[in-house]
Design a protein around this motif. Structure first.
Motif, PDB file in Angstrom:
ATOM      1  N   VAL A 176       0.784  -1.355   0.012  1.00 59.77           N
ATOM      2  CA  VAL A 176       0.179  -0.041   0.050  1.00 59.77           C
ATOM      3  C   VAL A 176       0.852   1.203   0.004  1.00 59.77           C
ATOM      4  O   VAL A 176       0.487   2.166  -0.791  1.00 59.77           O
ATOM      5  CB  VAL A 176      -1.038  -0.086   1.144  1.00 59.77           C
ATOM      6  N   ALA A 177       2.073   1.249   0.815  1.00 57.33           N
ATOM      7  CA  ALA A 177       2.926   2.521   0.791  1.00 57.33           C
ATOM      8  C   ALA A 177       3.437   2.701  -0.323  1.00 57.33           C
ATOM      9  O   ALA A 177       3.780   3.688  -1.135  1.00 57.33           O
ATOM     10  CB  ALA A 177       4.049   2.189   1.857  1.00 57.33           C
ATOM     11  N   ALA A 178       3.515   1.419  -1.179  1.00 63.92           N
ATOM     12  CA  ALA A 178       4.363   1.637  -2.389  1.00 63.92           C
ATOM     13  C   ALA A 178       3.475   2.257  -3.630  1.00 63.92           C
ATOM     14  O   ALA A 178       4.124   2.699  -4.435  1.00 63.92           O
ATOM     15  CB  ALA A 178       4.695   0.261  -3.043  1.00 63.92           C
ATOM     16  N   LEU A 179       2.213   2.392  -3.321  1.00 64.26           N
ATOM     17  CA  LEU A 179       1.324   2.892  -4.431  1.00 64.26           C
ATOM     18  C   LEU A 179       1.318   4.363  -4.402  1.00 64.26           C
ATOM     19  O   LEU A 179       1.195   5.046  -5.266  1.00 64.26           O
ATOM     20  CB  LEU A 179      -0.234   2.491  -3.922  1.00 64.26           C
TER      21      LEU A 179
ATOM     22  N   ILE B 274     -15.102  -2.684  -2.558  1.00 65.25           N
ATOM     23  CA  ILE B 274     -14.738  -4.088  -3.044  1.00 65.25           C
ATOM     24  C   ILE B 274     -15.937  -4.485  -3.936  1.00 65.25           C
ATOM     25  O   ILE B 274     -15.727  -5.140  -5.042  1.00 65.25           O
ATOM     26  CB  ILE B 274     -14.502  -4.973  -1.921  1.00 65.25           C
ATOM     27  N   GLU B 275     -17.207  -4.279  -3.572  1.00 61.32           N
ATOM     28  CA  GLU B 275     -18.215  -4.869  -4.384  1.00 61.32           C
ATOM     29  C   GLU B 275     -18.269  -3.980  -5.692  1.00 61.32           C
ATOM     30  O   GLU B 275     -18.595  -4.448  -6.906  1.00 61.32           O
ATOM     31  CB  GLU B 275     -19.615  -4.531  -3.571  1.00 61.32           C
TER      32      GLU B 275
ATOM     33  N   ALA C  14      -8.134  -1.816  -2.463  1.00 56.94           N
ATOM     34  CA  ALA C  14      -6.777  -2.396  -1.833  1.00 56.94           C
ATOM     35  C   ALA C  14      -6.294  -1.350  -0.915  1.00 56.94           C
ATOM     36  O   ALA C  14      -5.650  -1.589   0.015  1.00 56.94           O
ATOM     37  CB  ALA C  14      -5.928  -2.689  -2.838  1.00 56.94           C
ATOM     38  N   VAL C  15      -6.312   0.183  -1.407  1.00 62.80           N
ATOM     39  CA  VAL C  15      -5.624   0.994  -0.580  1.00 62.80           C
ATOM     40  C   VAL C  15      -6.368   1.411   0.657  1.00 62.80           C
ATOM     41  O   VAL C  15      -5.900   1.311   1.696  1.00 62.80           O
ATOM     42  CB  VAL C  15      -5.719   2.588  -1.510  1.00 62.80           C
TER      43      VAL C  15
ATOM     44  N   PHE D  18       1.099  -6.008  -9.377  1.00 58.28           N
ATOM     45  CA  PHE D  18      -0.123  -6.414  -9.458  1.00 58.28           C
ATOM     46  C   PHE D  18      -1.326  -5.536  -8.643  1.00 58.28           C
ATOM     47  O   PHE D  18      -2.512  -5.584  -8.942  1.00 58.28           O
ATOM     48  CB  PHE D  18      -0.214  -7.769  -8.771  1.00 58.28           C
ATOM     49  N   MET D  19      -0.903  -4.800  -7.647  1.00 55.25           N
ATOM     50  CA  MET D  19      -1.586  -4.058  -6.902  1.00 55.25           C
ATOM     51  C   MET D  19      -1.969  -2.949  -7.698  1.00 55.25           C
ATOM     52  O   MET D  19      -3.393  -2.577  -7.826  1.00 55.25           O
ATOM     53  CB  MET D  19      -0.920  -3.340  -5.705  1.00 55.25           C
TER      54      MET D  19
END
Length: 471
Positions: free
Chosen positions: A9-12, A273-274, A289-290, A358-359
């Motif tokens: 998440v931090a990498a985003l 998510i939905e 994801a975040v 992938f994220m």
């Protein structure tokens, strides 16, 4: 192994820097047997005999080469009866972690000593009664690599197509296993990989087996899939982080107020998510994801505990908590070992760049669970198992999604009793299981994310029961 969500998440929010793998030497085709298939243009399998780790069995290693992608594998025959024992494919997760982690840390024929200087025999290896393949996928994982960033894989669906082609060529190169019962197994992000691979195999089987099809591709004898501590249905599984944090079998991890705050954020998390489940696009899936990882994972990170085994502190010298991962890298980066394996690049156990890719593609939250009903309806046996000391893909969430899964056997599965599993080998209470028709769920006691690492005897016992159809 699942790479740390918080790091991903931090990498985003950070620029992605291309990690160049060191090319050791060009492939020496003189050492390899090379095989291709007319119906898989561009794909070739090169393999060589190996005499490492479990020297008492026949083994091979090599690469699936396709264009600029190269996927490493290491295969071990069964210690029992290779010609009649089933064939297992093992996949670690991440995304971005090598399946050689499973080989040396968990269920393979040998482990590694501190410093990676030797490989002690593992009497509880899953090749005790099965032939087993360890495959590094997608590209840039373990010994696998790509020659061009343009060919890097960033979705589970693309990865499944490469695995299917690998299986076709592997079985063509090893025809004595063509009819063997085949089991796809793995853990963690393999909860994504395995449903996609099984679906791809079933689609390929339907095409290859059609009466009007003169294809030379094999019908793969897919007998079962088995997913350990997997991420398969995030919409359901993320609901159980607060409950596990304050109500797991080993005592509360967080204060009740923190668990209540996490529970309060689940409604937003589920809604996002939905949206991903509905539209399945990068733009609808990355936000989930975040937000959800920040809401449900970040509070745990502050504890200093091992996210894969809440009974332990995380090793501060290893971002993935286990010192043995460094020992595996040390062993596999020895020149003589690499020469024996015939590899082309240096070994990296987990590649966070793959995780980021992938994220950013939105793969993390996609509903690969939607593939499970058809897999079950096709008669494939499905085992979902989970160690009870894992936080990241905890047993509560895994148990819940199996109960919520919409398939023809849902009512029967939900009505089936949960039975205590007492190990025939150790005499201990080893877990709790539920089964109906071809779906089974198993909680494994006193085990974290890597069940075979924490419970080697019990893991060998349940996989043998599973593949021999005595469970």
């Amino acid at each position: 192994m699942l790479a740390l969500l918080a790091l991903a998440v931090a990498a985003l929010a950070s620029p992605v820097h291309k990690q160049q793998q060191q090319v050791l030497k060009p492939a020496d085709d003189g050492k390899f047997t090379v095989l291709s298939h007319a119906e898989l243009p561009g794909y070739a399998l090169r393999s060589k005999e190996v005499g490492l780790c479990d020297t008492g069995v026949k083994q091979s290693s090599g690469y699936l080469d396709v264009d600029s992608k190269h996927f490493f594998f290491w295969f071990f025959e069964s210690r029992s009866n290779p010609s009649t024992d089933p064939l297992i494919l093992w996949l670690n997760g991440g995304p971005g972690c090598s399946s050689l982690t499973g080989l040396f840390m968990e269920l393979g024929p040998c482990s590694v000593t501190t410093g990676g200087n030797s490989t002690p025999y593992n009497e509880n290896s899953w090749n005790s009664n099965a032939n087993i393949i360890f495959l590094d996928q997608p590209t840039n994982v373990g010994f696998s690599y790509s020659d061009s960033a343009d060919s890097d894989v960033s979705t589970t669906a693309d990865a499944a197509n490469d695995v299917y082609s690998f299986l076709q060529l592997f079985l063509k190169a090893n025809p004595k296993f063509e009819k063997s019962p085949f089991h796809v197994t793995g853990e963690s992000y393999a909860g994504h990989y395995i449903p996609a691979i099984a679906d791809t195999i079933l689609t390929g089987n339907n095409d290859a087996g059609a009466p009007d099809n003169d294809s030379d591709l094999l019908v793969i004898n897919l007998a079962s899939i088995a997913i350990g501590n997997g991420l398969t249905d995030p919409a359901v599984q993320y609901e159980y982080y607060p409950q596990y944090a304050c109500g797991n079998p080993y005592g509360p991890i967080l204060e009740q107020s923190e668990c209540d705050a996490m529970s309060g954020k689940y409604g937003t998390c589920k809604s996002i998510i939905e949206g991903c489940y509905k539209y399945q696009s990068q733009w609808t899936c990355v936000p989930g994801a975040v937000y959800c990882n920040s809401a449900m994972i970040s509070p745990f990170q502050k504890t200093g505990l091992n996210i894969y085994d809440i009974r332990q502190k995380c090793d501060p010298n290893n971002p993935l908590c286990y010192s043995i991962l460094g020992d595996i890298e040390a062993y596999l980066n020895q020149p003589d070992i690499q020469e024996a394996l015939g590899v082309d690049v240096a070994y990296k156990g987990c590649n966070m760049e793959v995780n980021q890719r992938f994220m950013l593609a939105g793969d993390w939250m996609r509903p690969y669970v939607n593939l499970m009903p058809n897999i079950l309806e096709e008669g494939v046996k499905v085992l979902i198992y989970a160690g009870d000391a894992d936080y990241i893909c905890n047993y509560m969430g895994n148990r819940a999604w199996t109960l919520e899964l919409e398939w023809s056997g849902k009512d029967g599965f939900n009505a089936a009793p949960e039975s205590e599993w007492v190990s025939e080998k150790t005499g201990k209470k080893a877990g709790m299981f539920r089964t109906f028709e071809n779906l089974s769920y198993l909680t494994v006691y006193e085990a974290g994310h890597m069940v075979p690492y924490d419970q080697p005897e019990h893991s060998l016992e349940f996989i043998n029961k599973w593949i021999s159809k005595t469970w």
